[in-house]
Design a protein around this motif. Structure first.
Motif, PDB file in Angstrom:
ATOM      1  N   ALA A  93      98.859 -16.657 -17.807  1.00  0.00           N
ATOM      2  CA  ALA A  93      99.167 -17.223 -19.526  1.00  0.00           C
ATOM      3  C   ALA A  93      99.103 -19.129 -19.675  1.00  0.00           C
ATOM      4  N   THR A  94      98.543 -19.573 -18.310  1.00  0.00           N
ATOM      5  CA  THR A  94      98.514 -21.182 -18.052  1.00  0.00           C
ATOM      6  C   THR A  94      96.632 -21.023 -18.830  1.00  0.00           C
ATOM      7  N   ALA A  95      96.625 -20.255 -18.094  1.00  0.00           N
ATOM      8  CA  ALA A  95      95.025 -20.357 -18.260  1.00  0.00           C
ATOM      9  C   ALA A  95      94.316 -19.645 -19.766  1.00  0.00           C
ATOM     10  N   ALA A  96      95.093 -18.394 -20.164  1.00  0.00           N
ATOM     11  CA  ALA A  96      95.090 -18.245 -21.721  1.00  0.00           C
ATOM     12  C   ALA A  96      95.147 -19.947 -21.975  1.00  0.00           C
ATOM     13  N   LEU A  97      96.425 -20.286 -22.245  1.00  0.00           N
ATOM     14  CA  LEU A  97      96.870 -21.453 -23.338  1.00  0.00           C
ATOM     15  C   LEU A  97      95.651 -22.286 -23.163  1.00  0.00           C
ATOM     16  N   LEU A  98      94.781 -22.375 -21.959  1.00  0.00           N
ATOM     17  CA  LEU A  98      94.014 -23.587 -22.072  1.00  0.00           C
ATOM     18  C   LEU A  98      93.162 -23.348 -22.469  1.00  0.00           C
ATOM     19  N   VAL A  99      92.395 -22.258 -22.964  1.00  0.00           N
ATOM     20  CA  VAL A  99      91.682 -21.799 -23.799  1.00  0.00           C
ATOM     21  C   VAL A  99      91.779 -21.542 -24.666  1.00  0.00           C
ATOM     22  N   MET A 100      92.522 -21.060 -25.249  1.00  0.00           N
ATOM     23  CA  MET A 100      93.539 -21.833 -26.774  1.00  0.00           C
ATOM     24  C   MET A 100      92.904 -22.674 -27.564  1.00  0.00           C
ATOM     25  N   ASP A 101      93.408 -23.895 -26.000  1.00  0.00           N
ATOM     26  CA  ASP A 101      93.318 -25.250 -26.614  1.00  0.00           C
ATOM     27  C   ASP A 101      92.180 -25.971 -26.853  1.00  0.00           C
ATOM     28  N   ALA A 102      91.464 -25.644 -26.158  1.00  0.00           N
ATOM     29  CA  ALA A 102      89.620 -26.288 -26.103  1.00  0.00           C
ATOM     30  C   ALA A 102      89.658 -25.445 -27.307  1.00  0.00           C
ATOM     31  N   TRP A 103      89.700 -24.054 -27.631  1.00  0.00           N
ATOM     32  CA  TRP A 103      89.561 -23.559 -28.805  1.00  0.00           C
ATOM     33  C   TRP A 103      89.181 -24.593 -29.772  1.00  0.00           C
ATOM     34  N   PHE A 104      90.459 -24.614 -29.868  1.00  0.00           N
ATOM     35  CA  PHE A 104      91.130 -25.608 -31.289  1.00  0.00           C
ATOM     36  C   PHE A 104      90.369 -26.622 -31.209  1.00  0.00           C
ATOM     37  N   ASP A 105      90.812 -27.805 -30.058  1.00  0.00           N
ATOM     38  CA  ASP A 105      90.431 -28.648 -29.711  1.00  0.00           C
ATOM     39  C   ASP A 105      88.753 -28.698 -30.512  1.00  0.00           C
ATOM     40  N   VAL A 106      88.106 -27.796 -29.915  1.00  0.00           N
ATOM     41  CA  VAL A 106      86.547 -28.133 -30.394  1.00  0.00           C
ATOM     42  C   VAL A 106      86.905 -27.521 -32.006  1.00  0.00           C
ATOM     43  N   THR A 107      87.263 -26.395 -32.353  1.00  0.00           N
ATOM     44  CA  THR A 107      86.715 -26.248 -33.937  1.00  0.00           C
ATOM     45  C   THR A 107      87.462 -27.237 -34.613  1.00  0.00           C
ATOM     46  N   THR A 108      88.724 -27.223 -34.503  1.00  0.00           N
ATOM     47  CA  THR A 108      89.441 -28.423 -35.863  1.00  0.00           C
ATOM     48  C   THR A 108      88.777 -29.768 -35.913  1.00  0.00           C
ATOM     49  N   SER A 109      87.988 -30.139 -34.601  1.00  0.00           N
ATOM     50  CA  SER A 109      87.586 -32.064 -34.860  1.00  0.00           C
ATOM     51  C   SER A 109      85.954 -31.072 -35.108  1.00  0.00           C
ATOM     52  N   ALA A 110      85.633 -30.494 -35.523  1.00  0.00           N
ATOM     53  CA  ALA A 110      83.772 -30.328 -36.175  1.00  0.00           C
ATOM     54  C   ALA A 110      83.536 -30.788 -37.045  1.00  0.00           C
ATOM     55  N   GLY A 111      82.198 -31.768 -37.232  1.00  0.00           N
ATOM     56  CA  GLY A 111      82.571 -32.226 -38.195  1.00  0.00           C
ATOM     57  C   GLY A 111      82.714 -33.620 -38.167  1.00  0.00           C
ATOM     58  N   PRO A 128      87.195 -25.680 -16.849  1.00  0.00           N
ATOM     59  CA  PRO A 128      87.391 -25.512 -15.336  1.00  0.00           C
ATOM     60  C   PRO A 128      89.270 -25.123 -15.043  1.00  0.00           C
ATOM     61  N   LEU A 129      89.368 -25.697 -15.801  1.00  0.00           N
ATOM     62  CA  LEU A 129      91.150 -25.598 -15.095  1.00  0.00           C
ATOM     63  C   LEU A 129      91.865 -24.052 -16.015  1.00  0.00           C
ATOM     64  N   ALA A 130      91.267 -24.650 -16.786  1.00  0.00           N
ATOM     65  CA  ALA A 130      91.878 -21.760 -16.701  1.00  0.00           C
ATOM     66  C   ALA A 130      90.467 -21.382 -16.396  1.00  0.00           C
ATOM     67  N   ALA A 131      89.537 -21.872 -15.044  1.00  0.00           N
ATOM     68  CA  ALA A 131      88.901 -20.929 -14.761  1.00  0.00           C
ATOM     69  C   ALA A 131      89.898 -20.794 -13.050  1.00  0.00           C
ATOM     70  N   ALA A 132      90.472 -21.872 -13.229  1.00  0.00           N
ATOM     71  CA  ALA A 132      90.836 -22.396 -11.603  1.00  0.00           C
ATOM     72  C   ALA A 132      92.641 -21.094 -11.883  1.00  0.00           C
ATOM     73  N   CYS A 133      93.212 -20.762 -13.037  1.00  0.00           N
ATOM     74  CA  CYS A 133      94.384 -20.802 -12.839  1.00  0.00           C
ATOM     75  C   CYS A 133      94.197 -19.150 -13.042  1.00  0.00           C
ATOM     76  N   ALA A 134      92.653 -18.805 -13.715  1.00  0.00           N
ATOM     77  CA  ALA A 134      92.566 -17.293 -13.868  1.00  0.00           C
ATOM     78  C   ALA A 134      91.774 -17.039 -11.894  1.00  0.00           C
ATOM     79  N   VAL A 135      91.650 -17.776 -11.939  1.00  0.00           N
ATOM     80  CA  VAL A 135      91.478 -17.185 -10.186  1.00  0.00           C
ATOM     81  C   VAL A 135      93.018 -17.391  -9.436  1.00  0.00           C
ATOM     82  N   VAL A 136      93.656 -17.812  -9.455  1.00  0.00           N
ATOM     83  CA  VAL A 136      95.120 -18.208  -8.872  1.00  0.00           C
ATOM     84  C   VAL A 136      95.317 -16.471  -9.096  1.00  0.00           C
TER      85      VAL A 136
END
Length: 155
Positions: A93-111, A128-136
């Motif tokens: 669940a934490t990995a999914a939240l981290l990916v979602m956070d990265a996505w929204f941070d980048v897309t909402t800051s565009a321009g 990287p934290l999302a990848a580590a959580c996914a491995v766990v």
């Protein structure tokens, strides 16, 4: 008799070995259908949503997401420290939240001037934290029936 696997013991008693097993295909169909149904909905949203909008409670939304991330990261760490098998779903669940956070941070800051920082945080921290959580999550997921029978959890 107590050493016999539960499904063999159930057969000997005339019971169904895995009660509720028929529900899995039905649930799989519902979930797959829901995913497919989202495709036309995304097309509707792509054509109808405005490019910009003003949002109320913006800070509450982001603080809430960061609160969930803090709980997920500290929870995963604490569960890993005690070798608790519940670390796997919390990490997933934490990995999914981290990916979602990265996505929204980048897309909402565009321009905006904040886009560089959003990209840096996504690449250097969130993904990287999302990848580590996914491995766990993958390594500690139970591979048998019942709790505690995943890798490293055998008796």
């Amino acid at each position: 008799m107590t050493l016999v696997a539960p499904h063999f013991r159930a057969r000997q008693l005339g019971a169904r070995p895995f009660p509720g097993r028929r529900r899995a295909p039905r649930l799989a169909t519902v979930l797959t259908g829901a995913g497919v149904a989202l495709v036309p909905w995304m097309l509707v949203l792509a054509k109808t949503l405005p490019q910009t909008t003003e949002v109320s409670n913006w800070s509450t939304a982001w603080i809430g997401l960061d609160l969930m991330l803090a709980a997920g990261l500290t929870g995963t760490g604490a569960l890993l420290r005690t070798r608790d098998p519940r670390a796997s779903p919390v990490a997933a669940a934490t990995a999914a939240l981290l990916v979602m956070d990265a996505w929204f941070d980048v897309t909402t800051s565009a321009g905006t001037p904040e886009q560089g920082m959003a990209l840096l945080l996504a690449v250097a921290a969130e993904l990287p934290l999302a990848a580590a959580c996914a491995v766990v999550a993958a390594r500690r997921a139970p591979h048998g029936q019942g709790q505690g029978q995943g890798r490293g959890q055998g008796r």
